[in-house]
Design a protein around this motif. Structure first.
Motif, mmCIF file in Angstrom:
data_model
loop_
_atom_site.group_PDB
_atom_site.id
_atom_site.type_symbol
_atom_site.label_atom_id
_atom_site.label_comp_id
_atom_site.label_asym_id
_atom_site.label_seq_id
_atom_site.Cartn_x
_atom_site.Cartn_y
_atom_site.Cartn_z
ATOM 1 N N GLY A 159 17.530 85.705 52.000
ATOM 2 C CA GLY A 159 17.044 86.851 51.067
ATOM 3 C C GLY A 159 15.986 86.507 50.015
ATOM 4 N N ARG A 160 15.625 87.260 49.776
ATOM 5 C CA ARG A 160 14.257 86.873 48.697
ATOM 6 C C ARG A 160 14.842 86.769 47.296
ATOM 7 N NH1 ARG A 160 9.717 89.881 47.810
ATOM 8 N NH2 ARG A 160 8.896 88.158 46.857
ATOM 9 N N GLN A 161 14.635 85.692 46.914
ATOM 10 C CA GLN A 161 14.790 85.060 45.265
ATOM 11 C C GLN A 161 16.184 85.311 44.855
ATOM 12 O OE1 GLN A 161 11.547 87.734 44.261
ATOM 13 N NE2 GLN A 161 10.350 85.947 43.293
ATOM 14 N N PRO A 162 17.183 84.756 45.452
ATOM 15 C CA PRO A 162 18.358 84.692 44.769
ATOM 16 C C PRO A 162 18.481 84.176 43.217
ATOM 17 C CG PRO A 162 18.346 82.758 46.214
ATOM 18 C CD PRO A 162 17.062 83.650 46.568
ATOM 19 N N TYR A 163 19.059 85.043 42.340
ATOM 20 C CA TYR A 163 18.671 84.753 40.898
ATOM 21 C C TYR A 163 20.143 84.408 40.374
ATOM 22 C CZ TYR A 163 20.844 89.318 39.877
ATOM 23 O OH TYR A 163 21.716 90.234 40.269
ATOM 24 N N ASP A 164 21.207 84.602 40.768
ATOM 25 C CA ASP A 164 22.433 84.167 40.213
ATOM 26 C C ASP A 164 23.729 84.509 41.263
ATOM 27 O OD1 ASP A 164 24.343 83.090 38.375
ATOM 28 O OD2 ASP A 164 24.437 84.936 37.138
ATOM 29 N N ALA A 165 25.005 84.005 41.085
ATOM 30 C CA ALA A 165 25.798 84.274 42.046
ATOM 31 C C ALA A 165 27.094 84.066 41.396
ATOM 32 C CB ALA A 165 25.741 83.316 43.227
ATOM 33 N N LEU A 166 28.195 84.476 42.141
ATOM 34 C CA LEU A 166 29.455 84.409 41.968
ATOM 35 C C LEU A 166 30.338 84.054 42.932
ATOM 36 C CD1 LEU A 166 31.351 86.835 43.183
ATOM 37 C CD2 LEU A 166 30.006 88.231 41.596
ATOM 38 N N ILE A 167 31.535 83.310 42.602
ATOM 39 C CA ILE A 167 32.669 83.184 43.640
ATOM 40 C C ILE A 167 33.730 84.072 43.220
ATOM 41 C CG2 ILE A 167 33.609 81.059 42.719
ATOM 42 C CD1 ILE A 167 33.205 79.995 45.729
ATOM 43 N N THR A 168 34.498 84.653 44.373
ATOM 44 C CA THR A 168 35.627 85.333 44.117
ATOM 45 C C THR A 168 36.700 84.717 43.286
ATOM 46 O OG1 THR A 168 36.167 85.333 46.275
ATOM 47 C CG2 THR A 168 34.984 87.221 45.610
ATOM 48 N N PRO A 169 37.582 85.063 42.834
ATOM 49 C CA PRO A 169 38.654 84.647 42.002
ATOM 50 C C PRO A 169 39.466 83.746 42.944
ATOM 51 C CG PRO A 169 38.506 86.704 41.432
ATOM 52 C CD PRO A 169 37.587 86.743 42.360
ATOM 53 N N ASP A 170 39.632 84.045 44.183
ATOM 54 C CA ASP A 170 40.317 83.113 45.013
ATOM 55 C C ASP A 170 39.672 82.094 45.750
ATOM 56 O OD1 ASP A 170 38.634 84.544 46.836
ATOM 57 O OD2 ASP A 170 40.062 85.865 47.774
ATOM 58 N N ILE A 194 28.827 84.972 46.595
ATOM 59 C CA ILE A 194 28.004 86.276 46.657
ATOM 60 C C ILE A 194 26.932 85.825 45.738
ATOM 61 C CG2 ILE A 194 27.814 88.722 46.314
ATOM 62 C CD1 ILE A 194 30.856 88.953 46.612
ATOM 63 N N ALA A 195 25.780 86.005 46.328
ATOM 64 C CA ALA A 195 24.435 85.898 45.571
ATOM 65 C C ALA A 195 23.605 86.955 45.372
ATOM 66 C CB ALA A 195 23.591 84.717 46.185
ATOM 67 N N GLY A 196 23.125 87.348 44.159
ATOM 68 C CA GLY A 196 22.248 88.627 44.045
ATOM 69 C C GLY A 196 20.891 88.177 44.240
ATOM 70 N N LEU A 197 20.118 89.212 44.798
ATOM 71 C CA LEU A 197 18.686 88.951 45.044
ATOM 72 C C LEU A 197 17.804 89.717 44.211
ATOM 73 C CD1 LEU A 197 18.872 89.362 49.050
ATOM 74 C CD2 LEU A 197 18.897 87.513 47.682
ATOM 75 N N PHE A 198 16.844 88.951 43.715
ATOM 76 C CA PHE A 198 15.772 89.694 42.874
ATOM 77 C C PHE A 198 14.824 90.286 43.715
ATOM 78 C CE2 PHE A 198 11.729 89.613 40.357
ATOM 79 C CZ PHE A 198 12.271 90.498 39.478
ATOM 80 N N GLY A 199 14.377 89.668 44.715
ATOM 81 C CA GLY A 199 13.116 90.388 45.563
ATOM 82 C C GLY A 199 13.713 91.252 46.444
ATOM 83 N N GLU A 200 14.644 91.665 46.723
ATOM 84 C CA GLU A 200 15.287 92.546 47.627
ATOM 85 C C GLU A 200 16.278 93.408 46.755
ATOM 86 O OE1 GLU A 200 15.795 91.203 51.523
ATOM 87 O OE2 GLU A 200 14.780 89.529 51.055
ATOM 88 N N ASP A 201 16.458 94.597 47.495
ATOM 89 C CA ASP A 201 17.668 95.175 47.046
ATOM 90 C C ASP A 201 18.900 94.842 47.749
ATOM 91 O OD1 ASP A 201 16.374 96.501 44.998
ATOM 92 O OD2 ASP A 201 16.157 98.549 46.239
ATOM 93 N N GLY A 202 19.615 94.108 47.561
ATOM 94 C CA GLY A 202 20.912 93.441 48.379
ATOM 95 C C GLY A 202 21.606 92.170 47.690
#
Lengths: 392, 114
Positions: free
Chosen positions: A194-205, A210-218
């Motif tokens: 997906g376009r331009q992942p800008y930050d991410a998280l890992i679930t507590p387990d 999960i990475a957020g995208l800057f270049g797309e909604d998703g």
């Protein structure tokens, strides 16, 4: 004596010698506040709501973040200028420091606590250090495409199995580096996520990255227990229909918010917090808020979600009640709120107001102000309970 | 009451219209300069680094910007660069102020004005 015993003896001896000068101190209710403009950090005591001291000389700390050693005695400070500092929060001094890149964005500590990895913009890639000595053990350059350019690395997280997972902003890729052999990382790459992942998280387990995208909604989801399933798009086109605003500050995903059956995420370029069903990863609601969310954080008991905001609407913190998905409070801690940190059980929250040079402590049930601590341009607040959490 | 407010607004707008062209060439007031320096260091700094050595956005040091045309850089600040994270700042700084920021950045005045 065998060699190992000798070393053991020397260690004990030096520890005893060290104890003569360092009073023993409990660390479980301590914390570190980043003072971004002065290259310093403050050590604080959560229970006493008091400052214990300041450590200087840590370089450019804009966007600095911190992880803790597993014993919560040491804080690793990741500076913007590539500086990696290891601070002894009991003795209140820097015990190791290296400037390991020109420009970096954050880091993570491995599940076994022996490795610290830094995500770098310049030169792009990650570097992995021995958590004791900060000796460089290995490096994964973020080289992509045919021209061999190096991407900016964002959203690094530790995953079970001594793996580090991170995203390549300019390359639209997610990489998983397995450091079972710390000197020879095995890297698995996921392309065109997906376009331009800008930050991410890992679930507590530690299960989902999960990475957020800057270049797309998703967003993009990677199941760390089933990498063969590949990177999967979730919340595709979440803002459809509503106009996207210019983004004056990138949201942070690392302050993940998992509460009950939901995950709460900042919508990029919108005055909304997205509510997602954790089982299906489908959006169930969007909570309207007063600005573009930056950190969206769940109180440890999952009853509330606290939100701060991007420039220029950044003097306010709002609180979402999870069962009703309604806003229940708007607070004004001061000018330019940059970060929030709950105490381990969530009875109190510390909030940094950069342009008022203070950190404000609130009770999270009645929302009354409990204390104010002076700090120089405070940004990130990091309490030692993070030492025991996956992904922090 | 409503009419009065509209009236005051109209007078205010008119006086702005008169004042604006005069100010366009002059530097921002000392107080506004302080605000702008804070804005550039802190809020531009969140992407460009507080010492302007770069971050998600490229470096804005004098070394990086000196050779680049000032009007293009000013336009970048005002309009942003679509498709990249660089947002438009037109809502928050005037053209003259954007020009002043570019001038300062190119001369490196902000580089170590800690």
């Amino acid at each position: 004596m065998t060699r190992v015993e000798l070393i053991g003896f020397a260690l004990v001896a030096s520890t005893i010698a060290g104890c003569a000068t360092v009073a023993s101190r409990e660390t479980a209710d301590l914390g570190v506040i980043v003072e971004r403009a002065t290259g310093s950090v403050q050590l604080v005591n959560q229970t006493k709501r008091a400052s214990l001291g300041r450590i200087q000389g840590l370089g450019d700390l804009s966007h600095a973040s911190i992880v803790y050693s597993h014993d919560a005695r040491y804080a690793y400070v990741f500076g913007r200028d590539g500086g990696l500092s290891k601070i002894d929060i009991v003795a209140q001094r820097t015990v190791a420091r290296t400037v390991q890149a020109g420009n970096s964005i954050g880091g993570a500590i491995s599940r076994d606590g022996h490795l610290v990895a830094v995500a770098n913009y310049q030169p792009g890639g990650i570097k992995v250090f021995d958590a004791d000595t900060l000796e460089l053990l290995s490096e994964v350059p973020s080289t992509y495409g045919v021209e061999g350019k190096r991407a900016k690395v964002v959203g690094i997280a530790d995953a079970p199995g001594n793996r580090f997972v991170f995203s390549l902003f300019d390359a639209d890729e997610i990489w998983v580096a397995d450091l079972t052999d710390a000197r020879h990382p095995a890297v698995r790459k996921f392309r065109d996520v997906g376009r331009q992942p800008y930050d991410a998280l890992i679930t507590p387990d530690g299960r989902y990255y999960i990475a957020g995208l800057f270049g797309e909604d998703g967003l993009v989801l990677l199941d760390m227990q089933n990498l063969d399933a590949g990177a999967r798009r979730i919340l595709d086109g979440y803002g459809r229909g509503s106009e996207k605003l210019p983004v004056y500050k990138m949201p942070h995903l690392r302050g993940w918010a998992m509460a009950g059956d939901y995950a709460f995420l900042p919508a990029i370029g919108r005055y909304e917090v997205l509510v997602v069903d954790r089982r299906t990863w489908k959006q169930v609601a969007a909570v309207p808020v007063q600005g573009q969310p930056v950190f969206v954080m769940a109180r440890p008991d999952g009853r509330q979600v606290w939100v701060n905001f991007a420039f220029p609407r950044n003097g306010v913190v709002q609180v979402i009640d999870v069962p009703t998905l309604k806003l229940v409070e708007s607070l004004h801690p001061g000018k330019t709120v940059l970060h929030m940190e709950f105490t381990a059980r969530g009875d109190e929250i510390w909030i940094s107001a950069r342009d008022d040079d203070r950190v404000v402590v609130y009770n999270t049930e009645r929302f009354q102000k409990l204390a104010e601590l002076p700090a120089k341009s405070p940004s990130g607040i990091f309490f030692t309970w993070r030492a025991q959490k996956i992904g922090l | 009451m409503r009419a009065r407010i509209t009236n005051i607004l109209a007078t205010f707008a008119a006086s702005l219209a008169v004042v604006a062209p005069v100010c366009a060439k002059a530097d921002p007031s000392a107080e506004r300069q302080r605000e702008l320096v804070n804005l550039v260091r802190q809020d531009c700094g969140s992407c460009h680094g507080m010492t302007f050595r770069g971050g998600l956005g490229p470096p804005l040091t004098s070394e990086a910007l000196r050779e680049k045309p000032a009007d293009t850089l000013t336009a970048t600040i005002l309009n942003g660069r679509p498709g990249t994270p660089m947002p438009p700042w037109r809502q928050f700084v005037s053209e003259a102020e954007a020009g002043w920021i570019v001038d300062r950045l190119q001369k490196g005045f902000l580089d170590d004005a800690r």
